[in-house]
Design a protein around this motif. Structure first.
Motif, PDB file in Angstrom:
ATOM      1  N   GLN A 133       0.831  -1.199   0.000  1.00  0.00           N
ATOM      2  CA  GLN A 133       0.000   0.000   0.000  1.00  0.00           C
ATOM      3  C   GLN A 133       0.867   1.250   0.000  1.00  0.00           C
ATOM      4  O   GLN A 133       2.089   1.180   0.113  1.00  0.00           O
ATOM      5  CB  GLN A 133      -0.893   0.031   1.246  1.00  0.00           C
ATOM      6  CG  GLN A 133      -1.827  -1.144   1.392  1.00  0.00           C
ATOM      7  CD  GLN A 133      -2.851  -0.903   2.482  1.00  0.00           C
ATOM      8  OE1 GLN A 133      -3.739  -0.077   2.337  1.00  0.00           O
ATOM      9  NE2 GLN A 133      -2.724  -1.622   3.576  1.00  0.00           N
ATOM     10  N   SER A 134       0.193   2.384  -0.058  1.00  0.00           N
ATOM     11  CA  SER A 134       0.887   3.662  -0.005  1.00  0.00           C
ATOM     12  C   SER A 134       1.412   3.931   1.400  1.00  0.00           C
ATOM     13  O   SER A 134       0.934   3.356   2.385  1.00  0.00           O
ATOM     14  CB  SER A 134      -0.056   4.795  -0.420  1.00  0.00           C
ATOM     15  OG  SER A 134      -1.157   4.862   0.471  1.00  0.00           O
ATOM     16  N   GLY A 163      -3.522   4.746   3.794  1.00  0.00           N
ATOM     17  CA  GLY A 163      -2.772   3.633   3.237  1.00  0.00           C
ATOM     18  C   GLY A 163      -2.265   2.703   4.322  1.00  0.00           C
ATOM     19  O   GLY A 163      -2.972   2.358   5.279  1.00  0.00           O
ATOM     20  N   TYR A 195      -3.488   1.186  -2.642  1.00  0.00           N
ATOM     21  CA  TYR A 195      -3.157   2.106  -3.733  1.00  0.00           C
ATOM     22  C   TYR A 195      -1.833   1.712  -4.386  1.00  0.00           C
ATOM     23  O   TYR A 195      -0.797   1.613  -3.721  1.00  0.00           O
ATOM     24  CB  TYR A 195      -3.073   3.537  -3.212  1.00  0.00           C
ATOM     25  CG  TYR A 195      -2.639   4.519  -4.281  1.00  0.00           C
ATOM     26  CD1 TYR A 195      -3.497   4.861  -5.321  1.00  0.00           C
ATOM     27  CD2 TYR A 195      -1.366   5.084  -4.265  1.00  0.00           C
ATOM     28  CE1 TYR A 195      -3.107   5.742  -6.312  1.00  0.00           C
ATOM     29  CE2 TYR A 195      -0.973   5.973  -5.256  1.00  0.00           C
ATOM     30  CZ  TYR A 195      -1.836   6.295  -6.275  1.00  0.00           C
ATOM     31  OH  TYR A 195      -1.447   7.155  -7.250  1.00  0.00           O
ATOM     32  N   ARG A 221     -10.055  -1.455  -3.152  1.00  0.00           N
ATOM     33  CA  ARG A 221     -10.107  -0.352  -4.091  1.00  0.00           C
ATOM     34  C   ARG A 221     -11.025   0.715  -3.529  1.00  0.00           C
ATOM     35  O   ARG A 221     -11.950   1.162  -4.185  1.00  0.00           O
ATOM     36  CB  ARG A 221     -10.590  -0.820  -5.457  1.00  0.00           C
ATOM     37  CG  ARG A 221      -9.557  -1.613  -6.202  1.00  0.00           C
ATOM     38  CD  ARG A 221     -10.088  -2.076  -7.513  1.00  0.00           C
ATOM     39  NE  ARG A 221     -11.397  -2.669  -7.352  1.00  0.00           N
ATOM     40  CZ  ARG A 221     -11.595  -3.880  -6.873  1.00  0.00           C
ATOM     41  NH1 ARG A 221     -10.595  -4.614  -6.503  1.00  0.00           N
ATOM     42  NH2 ARG A 221     -12.811  -4.354  -6.752  1.00  0.00           N
ATOM     43  N   THR A 238      -9.783   6.166  -2.154  1.00  0.00           N
ATOM     44  CA  THR A 238      -8.451   6.706  -2.384  1.00  0.00           C
ATOM     45  C   THR A 238      -7.684   5.897  -3.413  1.00  0.00           C
ATOM     46  O   THR A 238      -6.589   6.273  -3.802  1.00  0.00           O
ATOM     47  CB  THR A 238      -7.640   6.702  -1.082  1.00  0.00           C
ATOM     48  OG1 THR A 238      -7.674   5.386  -0.522  1.00  0.00           O
ATOM     49  CG2 THR A 238      -8.191   7.678  -0.079  1.00  0.00           C
ATOM     50  N   VAL A 239      -8.270   4.758  -3.848  1.00  0.00           N
ATOM     51  CA  VAL A 239      -7.549   3.868  -4.740  1.00  0.00           C
ATOM     52  C   VAL A 239      -7.995   4.034  -6.194  1.00  0.00           C
ATOM     53  O   VAL A 239      -7.193   4.258  -7.077  1.00  0.00           O
ATOM     54  CB  VAL A 239      -7.719   2.398  -4.292  1.00  0.00           C
ATOM     55  CG1 VAL A 239      -6.982   1.463  -5.216  1.00  0.00           C
ATOM     56  CG2 VAL A 239      -7.201   2.242  -2.863  1.00  0.00           C
ATOM     57  N   VAL A 261      -7.362   7.254 -10.805  1.00  0.00           N
ATOM     58  CA  VAL A 261      -6.257   6.545 -11.424  1.00  0.00           C
ATOM     59  C   VAL A 261      -6.373   6.669 -12.936  1.00  0.00           C
ATOM     60  O   VAL A 261      -7.417   7.029 -13.471  1.00  0.00           O
ATOM     61  CB  VAL A 261      -6.256   5.047 -11.029  1.00  0.00           C
ATOM     62  CG1 VAL A 261      -6.018   4.877  -9.543  1.00  0.00           C
ATOM     63  CG2 VAL A 261      -7.559   4.373 -11.454  1.00  0.00           C
TER      64      VAL A 261
END
Length: 353
Positions: free
Chosen positions: A12-13, A21, A85, A115, A118-119, A128
């Motif tokens: 993840q982020s 994240g 993410y 998802r 933020t993803v 995205v």
């Protein structure tokens, strides 16, 4: 298998400041007894809601190098996989190849493909590049659980959710075409058509609420319906929060125990895990909101694009004050003193009404 005997690989982020994240997911998993191996897909100073940030994205080559070295050293041994993410189709493809390899080596691997807003996207807007969507669709058959929001469910299935028939169609596509056994649609706005078709035990009272729906094919149903559907509503909490989906997905993964039978009649393994995650996430948001309401006035200014543009620190102070209170709320994560009396309820007529 007890959490202390399990290992989660989290991809993840990462942010230095705040809780989105991996920063929102890893600590809760550790609090609940899981060892967590962490791969950062980005390394940023803070989340994008602040308006400005610094840092870098992890390239596909860098991800592949990390995965290869872990494999060479026999360090790739998760029983659970959590992905969030991942920037760009090339990096996402690297993660897809790893997930496929892990699933092949351990078919019992529990994979939560997250998802959240933020993803992929929210409110009718993608976050995205469009070339990421086909890769996500290729990853769906690998997943044990997916957690799209309303908009993401529409993007993945190509079905606009405008009535009960379209909602049924979207879930059928995810279950039958993509072979996902457990689907959780989160943060559903209660449009009037949806309120009208909800059975009375699930229909919310007056006020602002959002709905969470689960659909599981993993548990046999005596009536032969395509899946068992459960739902529950929660009251909305005013203000902007980040990392909510990351926290929810981590708690869901932590409480999902596929080899333990449900404790409540009519429940599924999925609906029980979501019930716990929903209660804890909502309680954490209440704590965060209460703490934010006590901050100095200059940290509680409402959103205003013009004023925020003139003074970027105005937005920074507001964002800073609404970061999730994970450390202060670690007893919530562990479930201490929580009222767990609002389980998701079975939507018995979902496939027939």
């Amino acid at each position: 298998m007890a959490p202390s005997e399990e290992r989660v690989l989290s991809i993840q982020s990462h942010v230095v400041f705040g809780y989105v994240g991996g920063k929102a997911a890893v600590f809760p998993l550790q609090c609940l007894g899981y060892d967590v191996d962490v791969v950062n897909t980005v390394n940023f100073s803070n989340h994008a809601g602040y308006g400005r940030s610094g840092g870098s994205k992890t390239t596909a080559a860098e991800l592949n190098s990390i995965f290869a070295s872990m494999e060479q050293n026999e360090l790739l041994m998760p029983t659970r996989l959590l992905t969030g993410y991942i920037p760009g189709a090339e990096a996402l493809s690297a993660v897809e190849k790893l997930a496929s390899k892990l699933k092949h080596a351990r078919p019992s691997l529990t994979y939560l493909l997250d998802r959240e807003s933020t993803v992929m996207g929210d409110a009718g807007r993608l976050y995205v590049a469009p070339d990421v969507i086909p890769v996500y669709r290729e990853m769906l058959p690998l997943a044990t659980i997916i957690t799209p929001n309303w908009f993401e469910a529409e993007v993945l299935t190509g079905v606009e959710l405008t009535d009960l028939a379209s909602l049924r169609k979207a879930l059928s596509i995810l279950h039958t075409e993509y072979h996902v056994p457990n689907v959780v649609i989160t943060s559903i706005p209660l449009r009037q058509w949806l309120v009208d078709c909800l059975p009375s035990p699930i229909r919310p009272p007056h006020g602002d609420h959002i709905l969470c729906i689960t659909s599981s094919t993993a548990d046999a149903h005596p009536s032969g319906t395509p899946s068992l559907v459960h739902a529950q509503y929660v009251a909305t909490i005013p203000g902007y929060f980040s990392g909510v989906g990351d926290l929810f997905s981590a708690l869901l993964l932590a409480h999902f125990h596929p080899h333990e039978p449900p404790k409540c009649p009519g429940a599924t393994v999925l609906s029980e895990a979501v019930s716990k995650a929903l209660v804890k996430t909502h309680t954490m948001l209440q704590l965060t909101h209460e703490r934010a309401s006590k901050l100095p006035e200059d940290e509680r200014h409402p959103s205003d694009d013009e004023l925020d543009g003139a003074d970027p620190l105005r937005k920074t102070r507001r964002m800073r004050g609404r970061e999730l209170a994970l450390i202060q709320g670690q007893d919530i994560i562990r479930g201490s003193g929580l009222d767990d009396t609002r389980p998701l309820k079975e939507w018995i007529t979902f496939w027939s009404q």
